[in-house]
Structure formats: structure tokens, C-alpha cells
Design a protein around this motif. Structure first.
Motif, PDB file in Angstrom:
ATOM      1  N   GLU A  68       0.842  -1.201   0.000  1.00  0.00           N
ATOM      2  CA  GLU A  68       0.000   0.000   0.000  1.00  0.00           C
ATOM      3  C   GLU A  68       0.880   1.254   0.000  1.00  0.00           C
ATOM      4  N   VAL A  69       1.892   1.212   0.864  1.00  0.00           N
ATOM      5  CA  VAL A  69       2.802   2.362   0.966  1.00  0.00           C
ATOM      6  C   VAL A  69       3.680   2.448  -0.277  1.00  0.00           C
ATOM      7  N   ALA A  70       4.209   1.298  -0.699  1.00  0.00           N
ATOM      8  CA  ALA A  70       5.113   1.282  -1.856  1.00  0.00           C
ATOM      9  C   ALA A  70       4.414   1.781  -3.111  1.00  0.00           C
ATOM     10  N   ALA A  71       3.108   1.471  -3.250  1.00  0.00           N
ATOM     11  CA  ALA A  71       2.344   1.894  -4.434  1.00  0.00           C
ATOM     12  C   ALA A  71       2.260   3.413  -4.535  1.00  0.00           C
ATOM     13  N   LEU A  72       2.374   4.071  -3.379  1.00  0.00           N
ATOM     14  CA  LEU A  72       2.329   5.540  -3.366  1.00  0.00           C
ATOM     15  C   LEU A  72       3.668   6.158  -3.745  1.00  0.00           C
ATOM     16  N   GLU A  73       4.678   5.272  -3.951  1.00  0.00           N
ATOM     17  CA  GLU A  73       6.029   5.691  -4.337  1.00  0.00           C
ATOM     18  C   GLU A  73       6.561   6.789  -3.414  1.00  0.00           C
ATOM     19  N   PRO A  74       6.756   6.441  -2.121  1.00  0.00           N
ATOM     20  CA  PRO A  74       7.210   7.453  -1.151  1.00  0.00           C
ATOM     21  C   PRO A  74       8.620   7.947  -1.473  1.00  0.00           C
ATOM     22  N   THR A  75       8.891   9.168  -1.059  1.00  0.00           N
ATOM     23  CA  THR A  75      10.247   9.711  -1.266  1.00  0.00           C
ATOM     24  C   THR A  75      10.833  10.254   0.032  1.00  0.00           C
ATOM     25  N   ASP A  76      10.138   9.997   1.151  1.00  0.00           N
ATOM     26  CA  ASP A  76      10.726  10.440   2.424  1.00  0.00           C
ATOM     27  C   ASP A  76      11.650   9.349   2.957  1.00  0.00           C
ATOM     28  N   VAL A  96      13.258  -3.817  -3.031  1.00  0.00           N
ATOM     29  CA  VAL A  96      13.990  -2.591  -2.674  1.00  0.00           C
ATOM     30  C   VAL A  96      14.390  -1.848  -3.947  1.00  0.00           C
ATOM     31  N   THR A  97      14.747  -2.599  -4.990  1.00  0.00           N
ATOM     32  CA  THR A  97      15.145  -1.941  -6.248  1.00  0.00           C
ATOM     33  C   THR A  97      13.966  -1.148  -6.819  1.00  0.00           C
ATOM     34  N   LYS A  98      12.765  -1.743  -6.769  1.00  0.00           N
ATOM     35  CA  LYS A  98      11.577  -1.046  -7.299  1.00  0.00           C
ATOM     36  C   LYS A  98      11.288   0.212  -6.500  1.00  0.00           C
ATOM     37  N   LEU A  99      11.496   0.102  -5.209  1.00  0.00           N
ATOM     38  CA  LEU A  99      11.264   1.222  -4.300  1.00  0.00           C
ATOM     39  C   LEU A  99      12.122   2.433  -4.684  1.00  0.00           C
ATOM     40  N   TYR A 100      13.421   2.166  -4.887  1.00  0.00           N
ATOM     41  CA  TYR A 100      14.337   3.271  -5.193  1.00  0.00           C
ATOM     42  C   TYR A 100      14.285   3.680  -6.663  1.00  0.00           C
ATOM     43  N   GLU A 101      13.852   2.780  -7.537  1.00  0.00           N
ATOM     44  CA  GLU A 101      13.622   3.182  -8.936  1.00  0.00           C
ATOM     45  C   GLU A 101      12.561   4.270  -8.988  1.00  0.00           C
ATOM     46  N   ALA A 102      11.499   4.063  -8.200  1.00  0.00           N
ATOM     47  CA  ALA A 102      10.422   5.050  -8.156  1.00  0.00           C
ATOM     48  C   ALA A 102      10.896   6.349  -7.514  1.00  0.00           C
ATOM     49  N   ALA A 103      11.684   6.210  -6.441  1.00  0.00           N
ATOM     50  CA  ALA A 103      12.179   7.407  -5.731  1.00  0.00           C
ATOM     51  C   ALA A 103      13.086   8.237  -6.631  1.00  0.00           C
ATOM     52  N   VAL A 104      13.922   7.560  -7.410  1.00  0.00           N
ATOM     53  CA  VAL A 104      14.855   8.243  -8.309  1.00  0.00           C
ATOM     54  C   VAL A 104      14.106   8.979  -9.420  1.00  0.00           C
ATOM     55  N   LEU A 117      19.928   3.025  -4.894  1.00  0.00           N
ATOM     56  CA  LEU A 117      19.446   2.212  -6.016  1.00  0.00           C
ATOM     57  C   LEU A 117      20.572   1.326  -6.537  1.00  0.00           C
ATOM     58  N   PHE A 118      21.763   1.912  -6.677  1.00  0.00           N
ATOM     59  CA  PHE A 118      22.917   1.131  -7.154  1.00  0.00           C
ATOM     60  C   PHE A 118      23.165  -0.056  -6.222  1.00  0.00           C
ATOM     61  N   MET A 119      23.167   0.209  -4.909  1.00  0.00           N
ATOM     62  CA  MET A 119      23.420  -0.858  -3.932  1.00  0.00           C
ATOM     63  C   MET A 119      22.307  -1.901  -3.940  1.00  0.00           C
ATOM     64  N   ALA A 120      21.079  -1.438  -4.182  1.00  0.00           N
ATOM     65  CA  ALA A 120      19.955  -2.388  -4.261  1.00  0.00           C
ATOM     66  C   ALA A 120      20.139  -3.339  -5.443  1.00  0.00           C
ATOM     67  N   TYR A 121      20.597  -2.792  -6.584  1.00  0.00           N
ATOM     68  CA  TYR A 121      20.889  -3.637  -7.754  1.00  0.00           C
ATOM     69  C   TYR A 121      22.038  -4.609  -7.437  1.00  0.00           C
TER      70      TYR A 121
END
Length: 940
Positions: A68-76, A96-104, A117-121
Motif C-alpha cells: 500500500e505504501v510502496a504503491a504511493l512511491e514514497p520519497t521520504d 527494494v530496487t523497485k522502491l528506489y527506482e520510483a524514488a529516483v 538504487l545502485f546498492m539495491a541492484y
């Protein structure tokens, strides 16, 4: 614990600190629900609830809530970090990669999110995406490491490629072009970048190019490993079959160090390759790029003989030249041309080698390689020859001849190993073999006597028995104090010293026997008491002596007045007084600062100032009575005037290091207030710039003192057994505490620089601070590794102690305390910056403001320190359990201790040591727990 710093509201902090951190997950879920009723869109609370659900086994609910939270693509930061922790606990790193892809995508210029994101990859092995992420990061922040992250990702793609052709034609050439671009633009900065270039060229089999890189300007950066450049050159010469260069380089390196075996092998390989190729040196030019080349057997023989001649002049025996001679004989034999070069008989050479190195454990493994040079018919004669030079003696005619010392024992052990290797035992009949087994068992039991600790236990047993019959014997007490301290057991020492009933001046002359070991063995309470006891005498001396002088005037005893004044000066300039004062203040800071009071309050209460040095260095007097322990040894084994001078030098050097450490710590609170960025007038006005100048000057002095200390220890001085105890300086250097503490004070300077420059123009400083944090964690971990092991070890029914582990633990506690005081200063600098950033964020009404990397570095460091400290506490708990479970009644010191009386005192001394160790680890553990509480409170 990992969630620290992930939430912002006071209620969330309470939720985190009291429930999730303490494993009370159900209560954490309830509190999160309460919070969500009031603030239904508080993402972080949802994630914290999800973590609670995950930890209570409700994975599906946790996943649904997280999505639910991830779908909102949080950036905090808070939500991203909390989700990262949750996904890791779920073993779903790909989320985690999807999370930071959205944040980036939403915050495209965030260095922090791009690096996450790099570290997640990296965690999921997405090398192509790592390559892209690295370049995206480099475009935002053009730092070399980011660029080379991308290059390394290409190398990883080449390694993991199924098609080797694709690896050699696409990935590696692209990586090569990327590095060449940086080379042409003269942007290569670090050794790691040169290493990467070399790796690419080697994998592409471009050995000539790789050699050019190593030999060229870039190769100058290869400095972290000894002979790194030469080794790489040698590897490429071999690949290119450039035997002249191989030979010349190996020869040159052997001239520098004739004990380096790998270069002998290369030297011989290249000589014989050149002989087989009929190579001859050019008439006029240099022999090779690396200098002179040997290309004949005559030259090789002469070279090895010269190395042996050089070895005879060396200050320490070197094995390499002698083994090289045997290796050359073997190679010449293989070629059928040994006899003509008169290198000697292998049997005689091996015999001479044994005489020189037979007492070293390496002797057997060295000779093992060359036993095939001996004819089988000579095996028995060879072994007899070796046995004849070992000093063995038998008590009676038919008894086994035994070694009289450790050297002879080690020599005999080597012969036994060689006998087994040569098959001498295998050729025996069964009856003979059984006799050998019995003999070896006898020799093993006899060899146990050479362990010195058994003698130490016997001394303690005898002295305790003696003291029970003569309770006023001061010599028994003094010897017991020295031996218990040697074993690292301080608990019995306090009582022994107290029973000596030292009077007045004796607190200065023999107090060192107690205070040297008090703090260093983890008995902090007793250490504090013993320091205070000594200091009371020195402080009262000021008042008392004045009274004596007045009385002397009153009663006309004028001739006594100069004596009283000299006495007062002698005590004021006492080395012991300065040592105890310094150690007591360090101990008080260790026990109080950031526990019951802040560092600033503690320093204020001690009236400490970094600028003030109240130790009279030029007038320091060594008032120790170093003959208080009687010695009946001959003069050459007694304490000499030279020993006294060396001991005073060592004590003074150690005092200087400790005093500077104390002054540097006392300078930290003086820096802990906000400075106007880039305003030199302001900083000069409020005196802060002069404070950092003081810190930097003290740091330079500390470095100089450390260098002097290291030079002093290079002398490897051994004081007589009853002479002065050595300082803690050797342990301070060898266990890594020194490097850690010095690095921490350098970090203070960097943090100050960040404070004055501000966040905007300080990328380099921030990176330096980040690197310092990483390096410090590694060093502290190394220090912890040197604390590992059991304090008491039971071997064959006897006790083996490891008191050095206890001293290392005490140094660890001190070093982690300094680390926390420095962290506290860092926190005081970063907190206002964070506050200002949040204000800007509110003003601009932006959903996110890019956080400078120093905040991430700081939080990571705090987390790693917390984990490390927890690990040390767990280790200490383990030590406590082992010490509690130890059953001493099952142990005996030696079979010869028949008498019940002796057994009783044996049990007494072992029990005292065990109890002391237990007390030590308890006090160390308690102090570390308080330090852990301090770490948990550190957050920006």
C-alpha cells in the motif's frame, strides 16, 4: 534497532524505542493502529506496523500493508528506510530496487537515492542496471568512485556472461574504453582505479599494455601493498615470456631481501629458460629493462653463494639463501650436471641447516621438500647425525634421554617428524613401534613442563601457603601482587596491597605496583579507589608541608626548612603523581561522561582545559622504589641503572600519550556550539577557531609522542623479572587502539571543517568523513577480534590464562567511549544543519529536499557501532558463562602436588584468578551496556 532514525514524530519515537526495539511486536502493532486512527496517511506508521506483523508471523498482512505504501512511491527517508528493512527481513531484496527506482524518478537529482538504487541492484546481481545506475549517479555528482562503479559493473557482466566471446568482444573492451577516457583526461585519482585498469587489460590478455600501465606514471599509485608494482610487472613478464626482465627483476628484489622465496623460484626458472634459449646479453646496451641479467649456471651458483655470505653478516638468520642452494642442487641434478659445480653434499647442507634452524617449527616443512636428495641408504645415518647434536640427558642408564629446554625439545620434535617422513618408523616391527609410541607419550608429558605458566601457578601456591604461615611477610605479599598482576587478576591485589599498610611516602614509592594494573584489568571501581587513595596523599602533602615549615620556624629548626621544601618539590614533580592524576581523570570520564553527566559537565567539574599542561615534564622525578622486591640474583641478572633509565623513559612516553589523549578529549566540548559558516571574524571573536587550532596542535604532539613510543619499543627491552613492570604502551600499539584513537581525533578536525564550510560546498569533506567512519568501524572490529578467546583455558587438567584479552577489552571500552564522545560532537554539528534543511523544505513546500551524504554516513556509522557494541556485550556474556561454569576442583597443577595442603592452596589461587576475571568481565560488560544506551540515543 535498525529502524533508528526512521521516524520523526515523538509518538513514533516512543513506538520504536519501547516496542519494536525491545521485541514487543504486538504492542508495536497496537500503538501503530492508535497512531493511524489519528493520522491515517502516516506512511511510516504503516510500515512500522508491517514490520511488527512480519515479526509475529503474519507475512501476508505485512506484505499487503507494505505494498500500500510502496504503491504511493514514497520519497521520504523514513518510509524508504523502514520499507528497506522490512523487505530485507522478508528476503525480498528485489522489492527494494523497485522502491528506489520510483524514488529516483521523482527525485532525479538525489545522490543518496541513486546510490541506494545502485546498492539495491548490487544485492540482486543486476549488473547491467548497476552499470546504468553508476553512470546516472556520475552525471549527477561527477565523482570518480561512481564512474568506476559503472566500469566494475561491466567487468561483472563479462565474468557472468555465458558467452566468453561476448565477454572479450563487448563488455571488457567497453570497460577498457571507459577507463582510457579517464586516463586521457588525466582524471585517474585512486590506486583502486589503476588496479581496475590492470584487471581489464589482464583479462583481455593485453599483457604488454598492462605492463606499460604498471611501469608508467599510473603504476606509481600502486602503493598499498608491499612490492605491488614489482609483483604485477613480474606477472606480466612471465605471461610475455620476457625471461631477461623476469631474471633481472627477481635478482634485484633478492638483493633487497634475500629471504623472499618466490623470487628465488622465478630467478631459477628464468636462468634455465635463458640457458635453454641460448640467450646472450647485448654487447653495448642494457641487458634488459630491469637491469643486469644472469644467463648461466656459473652466475647462478655465484649469486646464491653471495647470498649465503651476505646472510652470515645479517643481524638475524635468514633461511632463504640456504634453501635456495638446495633448490639449485635439485635443479642441476635434474639436468644431470650437479657434480661439476661443487655446491656441496645435500646431506651435509641439510645437517648444517638443522643446526641453524632445527629449533624452529618451520625446519621440518623446509627440509621436507628436499629429502628426496638423500639416498635411502643414508636415512638412518642422517637421523643419527641430527640426534647427536641435540642436548638430551637421561637420569639413569636405561631411561629415555630427555631435552633440558624448549630449544632442545623443538629440535628433537623436528627429528621425530623427519624420521616418520623418511619411513624409519614404518620399517620397524610391531614391538619396536609400540616402544616408540610409549616413548613419544613420555616425551609429550615431559614437554608440558616447559610451559611457563605451570611454574607461575606453583609460585602462587607456594607464596599463598607461605603467607598463611607468615601473614606479615611483606615480600610474600609483594611477590603475590606482581604474579597475580602478571596473570591479569587484580581482585586479590587490592587486599594484598591494603594489608601492606603503606604509610605516607610509600604511596609514592611503591604505589606504582597497584596503580599500573588497576584500570587496565577492568576493575574500574577498585581502580578509582586506588587512584583516589594515592591522590589524597599527594594533595594533603601541600597543606601538611606548609605546616611542617611553620613548625620549623616556630621551634628554630631552620636546617629542616630546605629539606621540607625539597620534599614538597619532590612530591609535586613525582612521575607517579602525574600518572595517577591523568589516569584518574580518564577513568572518571570513562565512568561518568554520557552516563550520569555529559562530557562537558564532567570536564568542567575537573577544571580541565586542553590548553593547560600542568605536568612538570622537565622536572619529573622517578620516586619509585624498584628494589622493594628482594633479589638474590647475581649482579648481571639484577636491575641495572640502564634499566631504571629505560623504564623512566618508557613511563614518561606513556604518560605523554595519556596526557595528550585526556587534553584532546577535554577539547571536544569547546567545539560543540554553532559556528557562523565562512565567517572568520566571527570565529576569531568567539574563540572557536583558536580552540580547533589547539586540538590540531595537540594532535600533532600526540603523533610525535606515538612515533617516539614506537621507536622506544623497537629496542625490545626485557626488564628483570623483579624489575619495573612495563607500561601498557606495547598493547596500546599492537592491538590497534592507538590507530583508532588517533583517527578519531583527526575526524574531529574534519567535522569542524564541515561545520565552518557548511553543507553546500563540502562534498569532499563529507566523503572524507564517510571514509573515516568506514575505516573506524573496520579498526574497531579488528580491535574486538583481538579481544576474542577464553580468558581461562583448560588443557590436560591444567589452567592456561590469557590476561592480554582482558587488557584488550579494557582498551576497546576506552576507544569506543572516545568514539562516542566524537560522535556526540558530530551530532551537535549535524543537528542544526538538519533543522535548517527541514525549515527550507517547509518554506519551499517541496515533498523532499536532497539530504547530503554525510547524514547517511553518520546514521550508518551509528548503526554499525551499535551492532559492534552489542556483539562485544554478547561476547562478554559468553565469557561470564564460561567463568561461572568452570569446575576448578577437577584441576590439578602437576602430578607432583601430592600433599593435601598444596592442593588446598592450588585451589585457592585458581579460585582467586577465576573470581577476579569474573569480576573484570562483569564491570566491563556493565560499562559497555551504558555505552550502548548512549549509542541508541544518538540520532540526528
Amino acid at each position: 534497532r535498525q529502524i533508528r532514525g526512521s521516524v520523526s514524530s515523538p509518538f513514533s519515537l516512543l513506538l520504536r524505542d519501547n516496542y519494536l526495539d525491545n521485541g514487543n511486536n504486538k504492542m508495536a502493532i497496537q500503538q501503530a493502529d492508535k497512531l493511524l486512527k489519528k493520522h491515517k496517511d502516516l506512511h511510516c506508521a504503516k510500515v512500522l506496523k508491517a514490520i511488527g506483523l512480519q515479526r509475529t508471523g503474519k507475512q501476508d498482512e505485512a506484505y499487503a500493508l507494505a505494498q500500500e505504501v510502496a504503491a504511493l512511491e514514497p520519497t521520504d527517508d523514513n518510509s524508504l528506510q523502514a520499507l528497506t528493512i522490512l523487505y530485507r527481513e522478508m528476503h525480498r531484496p528485489e522489492l527494494v530496487t523497485k522502491l528506489y527506482e520510483a524514488a529516483v524518478k521523482k527525485v532525479p537529482n538525489s545522490e543518496e537515492y541513486h546510490s541506494h538504487l545502485f546498492m539495491a541492484y548490487a544485492r540482486v546481481g543486476e549488473y547491467k542496471k548497476m552499470q546504468q545506475a553508476g553512470m546516472a549517479l556520475y552525471k549527477i555528482v561527477p565523482k570518480n568512485p561512481y564512474y568506476f562503479w559503472s566500469v566494475m559493473s561491466l567487468i561483472m557482466q563479462s565474468i557472468s556472461a555465458q558467452d566468453e566471446n561476448l565477454s572479450k568482444t563487448m563488455f571488457l573492451p567497453l570497460a577498457e574504453r571507459m577507463v582510457e577516457k579517464m586516463v586521457k583526461e588525466d582524471k585517474i585519482e585512486a590506486e583502486a582505479e589503476v588496479e581496475l585498469y590492470y584487471m581489464i587489460l589482464e583479462r583481455l590478455e593485453k599483457y604488454k599494455e598492462a605492463l606499460d600501465v604498471v611501469r608508467g606514471k599510473l603504476g606509481e599509485k600502486l602503493t598499498s601493498e608491499l612490492q605491488s608494482r614489482e609483483n604485477k610487472c613480474m606477472a606480466m613478464y612471465k605471461k610475455l615470456r620476457r625471461w631477461p626482465e623476469c631474471n633481472a627483476l627477481a635478482r634485484r628484489l633478492l638483493l633487497k631481501n634475500s629471504d623472499d622465496w618466490q623470487f628465488y623460484i622465478t630467478y631459477f626458472d628464468s636462468v634455465f629458460q635463458l640457458i635453454d634459449e641460448s640467450w646472450t646479453p647485448p654487447a653495448e646496451e642494457e641487458h634488459s629493462l630491469e637491469g643486469e641479467v644472469h644467463c648461466s649456471i656459473e652466475q647462478a651458483v655465484k649469486f646464491i653463494e653471495e647470498r649465503i655470505t651476505e646472510e652470515s653478516k645479517s643481524s638475524r638468520p635468514l633461511r632463504g639463501p640456504y634453501l635456495a642452494k638446495l633448490e639449485l642442487i635439485r635443479r642441476l641434478r635434474h639436468r644431470g650436471c650437479n657434480n661439476e659445480y661443487k655446491l656441496g653434499d645435500p646431506e651435509e647442507l641439510m645437517f648444517q641447516y638443522f643446526k641453524k634452524f632445527g629449533d624452529k617449527p618451520c625446519c621440518f616443512t623446509d627440509l621436507k621438500v628436499f629429502v628426496d636428495l638423500l639416498p635411502p641408504s643414508q636415512y638412518t645415518k642422517f637421523i643419527r647425525q641430527l640426534l647427536d647434536v641435540i642436548p638430551l640427558s637421561a637420569a639413569a642408564e636405561n631411561e629415555v634421554a630427555l631435552p633440558g629446554d624448549i630449544k632442545a625439545l623443538q629440535q628433537h620434535l623436528c627429528v621425530v617428524q623427519l624420521s616418520r617422513l623418511l619411513g624409519i618408523y614404518h620399517a620397524m616391527e610391531k614391538k619396536q613401534k609400540l616402544a616408540v609410541v610409549r616413548e613419544l607419550m613420555l616425551r609429550y608429558r615431559h614437554g608440558l613442563e616447559f610451559g611457563e605458566e605451570a611454574a607461575v601457578w606453583q609460585c602462587l601456591t607456594l607464596l599463598e601457603e607461605g603467607l598463611s604461615h607468615s601473614p606479615s611477610n611483606a615480600q610474600f605479599k609483594l611477590l603475590l601482587i606482581r604474579i597475580y598482576c602478571r596473570l591479569g587478576a587484580f581482585e586479590p591485589v587490592s587486599e594484598l596491597y591494603s594489608s601492606l599498610d603503606a604509610k605516607h611516602i610509600q604511596h609514592d614509592t611503591i604505589g606504582y605496583l597497584l596503580t599500573r594494573y588497576a584500570g587496565s584489568l577492568g576493575h574500574y571501581t577498585a581502580a578509582s579507589q586506588s587512584c583516589n587513595f594515592a591522590l589524597r596523599f599527594f594533595h594533603s602533602n601541600q597543606k601538611d608541608t606548609s605546616e611542617y615549615i611553620i613548625q620549623a620556624y616556630k621551634y628554630g629548626a631552620f636546617e629542616k626548612i630546605p629539606e621540607f621544601i625539597a620534599f614538597r618539590n619532590r612530591l609535586n614533580s613525582s612521575l607517579h603523581f602525574a600518572q595517577v592524576r591523568t589516569e584518574r581523570m580518564l577513568l572518571d570520564l570513562l565512568l561518568e561522561a554520557n552516563i550520569s553527566s555529559s562530557l562537558e559537565e564532567s570536564i568542567k567539574s575537573m577544571s580541565l582545559s586542553p590548553e593547560e599542561d600542568d605536568i612538570p615534564w622537565k622536572d619529573l622525578r622517578d620516586n619509585r622504589d624498584l628494589t622493594v622486591l628482594f633479589s638474590w640474583d647475581p649482579k648481571d641478572r639484577d636491575i641495572s641503572e640502564e634499566h631504571r633509565k629505560l623504564s623512566l623513559e618508557e613511563e614518561t612516553l606513556w604518560l605523554r600519550i595519556r596526557s595528550l589523549t585526556l587534553r584532546l578529549v577535554s577539547g571536544l566540548p569547546t567545539l560543540s556550539h554553532t559556528i557562523q559558516p565562512k565567517n572568520s571574524e566571527k570565529t576569531a571573536e568567539n574563540g572557536v577557531s583558536s580552540k580547533i587550532d589547539t586540538i590540531r596542535a595537540l594532535l600533532q604532539q600526540l603523533e610525535a609522542a606515538v612515533d617516539s613510543g614506537k621507536k622506544f619499543l623497537e629496542q625490545k627491552i626485557q626488564y628483570p623479572v623483579l624489575g619495573p613492570p612495563p607500561t601498557r604502551m606495547a598493547g596500546f600499539f599492537s592491538n590497534g587502539s592507538c590507530q583508532c584513537q588517533t583517527s578519531l581525533f583527526y575526524l574531529v578536525s574534519d567535522i569542524y571543517e564541515l561545520d565552518t564550510n557548511g553543507l553546500e560546498d563540502s562534498a569532499e569533506i563529507q566523503e572524507r568523513i564517510g571514509n573515516s567512519f568506514k575505516s573506524l568501524v573496520e579498526r574497531l572490529t579488528d580491535l574486538f577480534n583481538k579481544c576474542k578467546g577464553d580468558l581461562i583455558e583448560v588443557r590436560d587438567g591444567t589452567l592456561k590464562t590469557h590476561p592480554n584479552l582482558l587488557e584488550n577489552l579494557v582498551f576497546f571500552v576506552e576507544t569506543i567511549s572516545i568514539a562516542l564522545w566524537v560522535l556526540s560532537y558530530c551530532d551537535s554539528v549535524l543537528r542544526p544543519f538538519k533543522s535548517n534543511l527541514q525549515k527550507k523544505k517547509k518554506k519551499k513546500k517541496e515533498s523532499s529536499v536532497a539530504m547530503p551524504p554525510v547524514f547517511t554516513h553518520f546514521l550508518d556509522y551509528v548503526t554499525e557501532l551499535q551492532t559492534l557494541t552489542s556483539n562485544v556485550i554478547d561476547h562478554i556474556k559468553g565469557l561470564e558463562i564460561i567463568l561461572t561454569a568452570l569446575k576448578l576442583e577437577e584441576l590439578s597443577l602437576k602430578d607432583t602436588l601430592h600433599l593435601q595442603e598444596e592442593k588446598k592452596f592450588t585451589k585457592t589461587v585458581q579460585g582467586k584468578v577465576q573470581s577476579s576475571y569474573h569480576h573484570s568481565v562483569q564491570e566491563i560488560g556493565e560499562l559497555l551496556k551504558k555505552r550502548l544506551d548512549t549509542i541508541k540515543k544518538l540520532k540526528i
